[in-house]
Every structure is written in C-alpha cells, then in structure tokens.
Design a protein around this motif. Structure first.
Motif, PDB file in Angstrom:
ATOM      1  N   THR A  31       1.853 -13.298  -5.468  1.00 53.10           N
ATOM      2  CA  THR A  31       1.523 -12.295  -6.484  1.00 53.10           C
ATOM      3  C   THR A  31       0.096 -12.451  -6.994  1.00 53.10           C
ATOM      4  N   GLU A  62       8.149  -4.679  -6.546  1.00 56.12           N
ATOM      5  CA  GLU A  62       6.724  -4.357  -6.507  1.00 56.12           C
ATOM      6  C   GLU A  62       6.131  -4.307  -5.105  1.00 56.12           C
ATOM      7  N   TYR A  63       6.852  -4.858  -4.119  1.00 55.28           N
ATOM      8  CA  TYR A  63       6.301  -4.981  -2.775  1.00 55.28           C
ATOM      9  C   TYR A  63       7.280  -4.457  -1.726  1.00 55.28           C
ATOM     10  N   THR A  65       8.699  -5.759   1.663  1.00 52.39           N
ATOM     11  CA  THR A  65       8.777  -7.102   2.234  1.00 52.39           C
ATOM     12  C   THR A  65       9.307  -7.046   3.665  1.00 52.39           C
ATOM     13  N   LYS A 144       2.729   0.911  -1.542  1.00 50.86           N
ATOM     14  CA  LYS A 144       2.983  -0.301  -2.313  1.00 50.86           C
ATOM     15  C   LYS A 144       2.398  -1.473  -1.533  1.00 50.86           C
ATOM     16  N   PRO A 145       2.002  -2.557  -2.213  1.00 49.81           N
ATOM     17  CA  PRO A 145       1.526  -3.729  -1.466  1.00 49.81           C
ATOM     18  C   PRO A 145       2.645  -4.299  -0.607  1.00 49.81           C
ATOM     19  N   CYS A 146       2.261  -4.964   0.469  1.00 46.15           N
ATOM     20  CA  CYS A 146       3.228  -5.475   1.448  1.00 46.15           C
ATOM     21  C   CYS A 146       3.149  -6.996   1.550  1.00 46.15           C
ATOM     22  N   SER A 178      -2.056  -6.219   1.914  1.00 44.00           N
ATOM     23  CA  SER A 178      -0.960  -7.030   2.444  1.00 44.00           C
ATOM     24  C   SER A 178      -1.229  -8.512   2.254  1.00 44.00           C
TER      25      SER A 178
END
Length: 242
Positions: A31, A62-63, A65, A144-146, A178
């Motif tokens: 994070t 939030e991610y 995955t 979204k972030p990965c 990412s």
C-alpha cells in the motif's frame, strides 16, 4: 468431522495462525507503493499469507489482485499465457468494463475469449503471440491499482529465452499503476536475483523471509481448535502435531 488444520485450498481467517507481523509488513509495503519479495521453503505458507492479505479491506476493496504460480512453466510464452488468463478470469466477474477493455487491449491474440456453453465459465483458449506488452499496458490503464503476485518467481531464470529478467524488470518498472509480489522457495536463487548488483532486479523490492511459526504460538492454536470441538490432546501429541 471437519479437519480444522487446512492443508489445501484457501485458508479462512479463523484457521490462519499468526503471521501478524508478516501480514502487516506485506500490506504496508504494497500500500506504500513498493514491490515485495517473499522467500520461504515450500509448504511454509507463502500462498496462504498472500491470499490472507488480499482479503484485508485495505487491499481487497482498493486493488485488483492477481496470483499466478509459475513453478511448472518452462518458457516466457507459458508465463505470459498464465498471466493473461489470470487477469481475464479474475476481472470478468468483478468488472465487465475492465474485462472488455482487456480484450480490446490484447492486439496480438489470434483466438477467442468467451464462455464455455456447458459450465458458463469464462474461457481463455487462445493462440498467443507476443502479448506481454499489451498485458502491461492494460494493467497501467486499469481503473483501480493492481497487485500481481508471482509464486516461484525464480523459475524465470530457468527459461530458455535470454534476458527475461531484464525484460520483466523493464515492464514492471514502467507499471506505475501496479505493484508486484515475487514469492520463491529457492532461497539462494531468489537472493541472487534481488541482492546481486549484476542482476536486473537488484534492490527493486523489499525482502521478507518466512520462517516456521514458533511452537509457543502454534501449539495454543492447535489446542484451541481441539477444545472448541470438545476434544483434548496430550502435550506429547500436540508437539507431534506441531
């Protein structure tokens, strides 16, 4: 009678023993935008730890995955196939928009995405060209972030293609959206890959080494599960179980 000591599949939180500091460090590292190397012998809990952290709200909500185990891959082609399939099959039930974008992004595929007419599950039966560039481009544009976890990462050093480490390092370095977890069971190879100044991944990730859970923590965990089922276990036997 259900065996509370899970040896296969995903471990539910109530059956996940300890790893408090390790899970906190993994979550904090990822994070905070860092990549992480997780080293431990096989069957020591790397996969369970990663999946446990994936389910934590600060990551799960939030991610996106992803997790792939590349132990049985033997080439960059197989690695790319696994990564592409994992992204597609993970995103399809979570975000049709992103799954559609993924299909549109992969320009070098000569095949077909779709559904199995019998199981109604997503299929990824394709002829793969060089789609590694497209996969990383997609990750960079995700909404979204990965987080991508690659288990048995040392396997890439055994691929016949040259400069695989440098190729992946370049892609990963450019992936601003990412973060990566590199897990491995061959300690010497993993340390050489990430701690040698002559290797592309030198100092590119934090290091976390998993050791056995201490007996003073694991034994009460075992005893507690016996007691919750109105059973008991002798001290000499609980040491054998540990």
């Amino acid at each position: 009678i259900i065996n509370p000591f899970i040896v296969t599949g995903k471990i539910a939180p109530e059956y996940f023993c300890d790893r408090v500091s390790e899970s906190a460090r993994l979550v904090k590292s990822i994070t905070n935008g860092n990549n992480l190397v997780v080293i431990s012998p096989r069957r020591m809990g790397k996969t369970g730890l990663i999946q446990f952290c994936y389910d934590k709200p600060e990551i799960g909500k939030e991610y996106y995955t992803f997790f792939i185990d590349i132990l049985h891959t033997s080439s960059l082609r197989e690695f790319t196939y696994l990564l592409g399939r994992e992204i597609y099959e993970t995103l399809l039930p979570r975000s049709r928009k992103m799954a559609t974008l993924f299909i549109q992004t992969i320009k070098s595929i000569s095949g077909k995405f779709g559904f199995d007419p019998i199981t109604n599950l997503p299929t990824f039966n394709v002829e793969l060209g060089d789609m590694l560039d497209e996969i990383f481009q997609y990750l960079s544009h995700a909404d979204k972030p990965c987080i991508v976890a690659i288990d048995e990462f040392q396997q890439i050093a055994k691929y016949p293609e040259k400069n695989i480490e440098a190729l992946l390092r370049t892609h990963i370095q450019r992936s601003e959206n990412s973060h990566f977890i590199f897990a491995g069971s061959e300690r010497h190879m993993m340390q050489e890959m990430f701690a040698s100044a002559a290797r592309p991944f030198y100092h590119s990730a934090d290091m976390l080494e998993l050791k056995a859970i201490p007996a003073e923590i694991y034994i009460p965990f075992i005893v507690g599960h016996f007691e919750r089922r109105n059973r008991s276990i002798a001290a000499i036997d609980v040491e054998k179980v540990y």
